[in-house]
Design a protein around this motif. Structure first.
Motif, PDB file in Angstrom:
ATOM      1  N   ILE A   1      39.641  47.581  36.349  1.00 38.87           N
ATOM      2  CA  ILE A   1      39.233  47.618  34.948  1.00 38.87           C
ATOM      3  C   ILE A   1      38.093  48.630  34.745  1.00 38.87           C
ATOM      4  O   ILE A   1      38.173  49.513  33.895  1.00 38.87           O
ATOM      5  N   PHE A   2      37.059  48.485  35.523  1.00 44.44           N
ATOM      6  CA  PHE A   2      35.850  49.278  35.252  1.00 44.44           C
ATOM      7  C   PHE A   2      35.968  50.746  35.657  1.00 44.44           C
ATOM      8  O   PHE A   2      35.306  51.605  35.098  1.00 44.44           O
TER       9      PHE A   2
ATOM     10  N   GLU B   1      35.138  56.227  33.683  1.00 46.04           N
ATOM     11  CA  GLU B   1      34.579  55.194  34.538  1.00 46.04           C
ATOM     12  C   GLU B   1      33.414  54.525  33.811  1.00 46.04           C
ATOM     13  O   GLU B   1      32.742  55.151  32.998  1.00 46.04           O
ATOM     14  N   ASP B   2      33.173  53.274  34.156  1.00 43.57           N
ATOM     15  CA  ASP B   2      32.057  52.540  33.576  1.00 43.57           C
ATOM     16  C   ASP B   2      30.802  52.894  34.378  1.00 43.57           C
ATOM     17  O   ASP B   2      30.646  52.509  35.528  1.00 43.57           O
TER      18      ASP B   2
ATOM     19  N   TYR C   1      28.706  49.942  35.918  1.00 45.67           N
ATOM     20  CA  TYR C   1      29.394  49.269  37.015  1.00 45.67           C
ATOM     21  C   TYR C   1      29.407  50.172  38.236  1.00 45.67           C
ATOM     22  O   TYR C   1      29.072  49.767  39.346  1.00 45.67           O
TER      23      TYR C   1
ATOM     24  N   SER D   1      36.214  40.046  33.819  1.00 43.88           N
ATOM     25  CA  SER D   1      35.367  41.232  33.666  1.00 43.88           C
ATOM     26  C   SER D   1      34.803  41.416  32.263  1.00 43.88           C
ATOM     27  O   SER D   1      34.037  42.344  32.027  1.00 43.88           O
TER      28      SER D   1
ATOM     29  N   CYS E   1      33.505  47.685  23.157  1.00 45.52           N
ATOM     30  CA  CYS E   1      33.209  48.922  23.888  1.00 45.52           C
ATOM     31  C   CYS E   1      33.994  50.131  23.410  1.00 45.52           C
ATOM     32  O   CYS E   1      33.510  51.252  23.474  1.00 45.52           O
TER      33      CYS E   1
ATOM     34  N   LYS F   1      37.135  48.459  28.522  1.00 50.35           N
ATOM     35  CA  LYS F   1      36.374  47.719  29.536  1.00 50.35           C
ATOM     36  C   LYS F   1      36.030  46.289  29.106  1.00 50.35           C
ATOM     37  O   LYS F   1      36.101  45.373  29.924  1.00 50.35           O
ATOM     38  N   CYS F   2      35.635  46.103  27.855  1.00 50.37           N
ATOM     39  CA  CYS F   2      35.043  44.818  27.461  1.00 50.37           C
ATOM     40  C   CYS F   2      36.071  43.715  27.287  1.00 50.37           C
ATOM     41  O   CYS F   2      35.733  42.543  27.308  1.00 50.37           O
TER      42      CYS F   2
END
Ligand code: FAD
Ligand code: SF4
Ligand code: SF4
Ligand code: FES
Lengths: 337, 262
Positions: free
Chosen positions: A109-110, A117-118, A121, A237, B230, B234-235
């Protein structure tokens, strides 16, 4: 390279390691009362072998170490935005195979979903090294074998804890910390059978009518939307972003994110009061589908790794394994009709 | 490392009041956008929210905001020369090519007009579509957005305007938008393409009617609203099944939108 360490040697190994790494492992949560019924195992910074609790499952997963429950994204002051720095030290986590697999689901996910990309994280995750605790039996509520979650080769060091400690080191960067220990090759074993088993419904067999099936209404009656199943899960998440102002609004403040959960009230609320999945059963259905159906359709692997924590922590004794099995029966029955 | 959560400043060039509670904010445009996409607009310390791009031209970007809560209240205290913070644009938006050569019908309810305003403007005097018909519904005459432009569309025969209810001084159409669908020219049904935007109930009933009129699901586009935090996948707030509305939407073909079960 493989090594054998005495218990004293392991503590000295930790001392050396802690110069460069923060080391986390499952330990007793003293805040929760060591001798009360409610004592819990949680992930904490550890410096001695004796602090590790290895004969019980941790209540919370290790995700909090690199994905904090609440994180400041940036602070601002008079229009200037600053991103808080983090501890530059690397992180070693003593964890079981299911959690390593769970972290792979978070990574997906991240680091892979969406256009980028996050940042938050990634900068913590990049520092993490996996110190796998060999786990060959699991615990009562585990169903990792059914989920193919109990086996992995994505570890940096694998440990077998006993009177002597065996360590197989895969990551070069960690070899120096074992200097002086006796060499002893070791191949970690994995759990091959759990007492709890789930039968997964075929991904393609989940159709719209299953969404409306009465099996979910049981959860409307039982679930109290506390969200513990979400917070304890190694693979959940979701988060919500919020702003907070200090002093005069608009002058100083921060934007942060906090874990969110699909069982918790408010998860879908939109301005104007519109919301989705009001009945708790719909939330149970939404979570279940994500864990064992739609995540698979998007990423080609199931999200749930079968750690069983959601079942351990539920105040309403809702068993996720039983839910999956019921769903499986229902879909099979419909297909045969 | 790139940090997609950091917003950048956008200057407010102008504020155009639309209704009692809606205003269009004209911002200095600094990167390419598509109609139907959205920005995450914010005031640090107050909040952040998804807001659709309603229009843009050389150097200017238009967003129409309804004053409903903490952030939007605060934005309404700002004026030309002040700054908003923004991330994005996010989402897929509308692709003009999808509608080329069609008899295009745009059906918009209330603030749903915002994300399609630019689409209407793009096709109104364009030979890229064979024809354009617009159906607009608002709650009351006081809720009508973009009054001057809407009046021009109505006067030129492109648009039909209706309000749910009105006082006696209203000389125009009244009644729900669904009641006016039969006024659409569907004589070349296979050439017709439909964009339906508005509140969830409006989308539900309009698409239902269209299907009864034998419109193929393939030829209907909708824009969905979901809780979003977000905009980046992601969220998890906007997810429906394996679909992330902030990534694969908010614009969907109906045949896909219909299968998204919350
Ligand atoms: C893709 C997308 C595009 C959008 N485009 C636009 C746009 O172009 N223009 C626009 O104005 N908005 C748009 N929105 C909606 C906009 O994001 C919200 O209006 C905004 O989040 C409100 O933020 P706020 O801080 O002002 O409100 P908040 O302070 O967050 O207030 C909203 C909250 O208050 C509560 N609330 C507010 N009103 C009520 C009510 N009547 N009954 C019950 N509870 C209520 C709800 O819990 C809601 O979550 C869009 C949303 C999405 C998802
Ligand atoms: S859904 Fe339950 S069993 Fe599966 S990974 Fe999450 S907490 Fe573990
Ligand atoms: S832990 Fe149990 S009661 Fe709490 S939200 Fe999850 S399913 Fe519902
Ligand atoms: S808005 Fe966060 S995932 Fe779509």
């Amino acid at each position: 390279m493989g090594y054998q360490l005495s218990r004293e040697q392991f503590d000295r190994f930790l001392d050396r390691l802690k110069e460069d790494y923060r080391v986390f492992g499952p330990a007793l949560d003293e805040d929760k009362g060591a001798l009360s019924d409610s004592d819990r195992i949680t992930y904490k910074e550890v410096s001695r072998l004796g602090e590790l609790v290895l004969d019980r499952k941790s209540y919370f997963s290790p995700k909090e170490i690199f994905y904090p429950l609440r994180e400041t994204l940036f602070r601002f002051c008079d229009g200037e935005i600053t991103v808080p720095a983090i501890d530059e030290k690397k992180t070693a986590i003593l964890l079981r195979p299911c959690d390593i697999n769970g972290i792979d689901r978070l990574d997906t996910i991240f680091l892979e979903n969406g256009p980028s990309e996050d940042f938050y994280y990634k900068r913590r995750r990049d520092k993490v090294r996996f110190f796998m605790i060999e786990c060959t039996t699991g615990f009562d509520s585990c169903f990792c074998v059914s989920m193919n979650g109990g086996r992995t080769d994505r570890w940096d060091v694998a440990f077998r804890f006993g009177e002597q400690i065996l360590a197989e080191v895969k990551s070069e960067e960690l070899e120096p910390y074992f200097a002086g220990c006796a060499q002893q090759p070791f191949e970690p074993q994995f759990v091959t059978e759990n007492s709890k088993k789930v039968r997964l419904p075929e991904v393609a067999d989940i159709t719209a009518d299953v969404f409306k099936h009465e099996l979910w209404s049981e959860y409307t009656a039982r679930c109290i939307a506390c969200g513990r199943c979400n917070t304890s899960c190694i693979t959940c998440s979701c988060f919500t972003m919020q702003d907070a102002a200090f002093g005069a609004e608009g002058k100083m403040g921060e934007r942060r994110r906090t874990w969110a959960g699909c069982h918790i009230n408010g998860f879908t609320d939109m301005a104007g009061g519109h919301r989705f999945r009001e009945p708790k059963g719909d939330r149970m259905r939404f979570k279940t589908m994500h864990k064992i159906n739609d995540y698979y359709r998007r990423f080609g692997k199931h999200q749930c790794v079968g750690c069983g924590r959601c079942e351990d922590v539920c105040p309403q004794y809702i068993s996720f394994a039983r839910c999956i099995n019921t769903l499986s029966d229902v879909t099979r029955e419909r297909k045969s009709k | 490392m790139k940090n997609p959560f950091l917003p950048h400043k956008m200057e407010i060039l102008d504020v155009i009041p639309e209704t009692e509670i809606d205003s269009t904010f004209v911002l200095a445009l600094d990167k390419p956008v598509k109609p139907g996409q959205f920005l995450e607009l914010s005031l640090p310390g107050v909040g952040e929210a998804p807001i659709s791009v309603s229009d843009f031209d050389e150097g200017r970007l238009f967003v129409t905001i309804r004053k409903v809560g903490r952030l939007t209240d605060a934005i309404f205290t700002l004026g030309p020369g002040d700054f908003l913070f923004a991330r994005g644009p996010y989402g897929n938006g509308f692709d003009y090519q999808d509608f080329w050569g069609s008899d295009l019908k745009v059906i918009a309810g209330g603030t749903g007009l915002a994300p399609v305003k630019k689409v209407i403007k793009n096709f109104i005097d364009s030979d890229k579509v064979s024809s354009l018909q617009v159906l607009l519904g608002f709650k009351t005459p006081e809720d009508i957005l973009y009054r001057e432009e809407v009046r021009a569309w109505v006067d030129s025969g492109v648009a039909t305007l209706t309000v749910d209810k009105a006082g006696s001084d209203w000389g125009g159409n009244t009644g729900l938008i669904t009641g006016y669908l039969k006024g659409l020219d569907l004589s070349r049904l296979d050439k017709c393409k439909f964009i339906v935007v508005g509140p969830p109930v409006m989308i539900k009933f309009v698409t239902l009617e269209l299907l009864l009129l034998k419109v193929p699901e393939d030829n209907i586009w909708v824009s969905l609203e979901r809780k979003m935090s977000c905009g980046l996948g992601k969220c998890g707030h906007c997810k429906i099944d394996e679909t992330y509305v902030c990534l694969e939407g908010p614009v969907f073909r109906f045949q896909r939108a219909r299968r998204l079960l919350d």
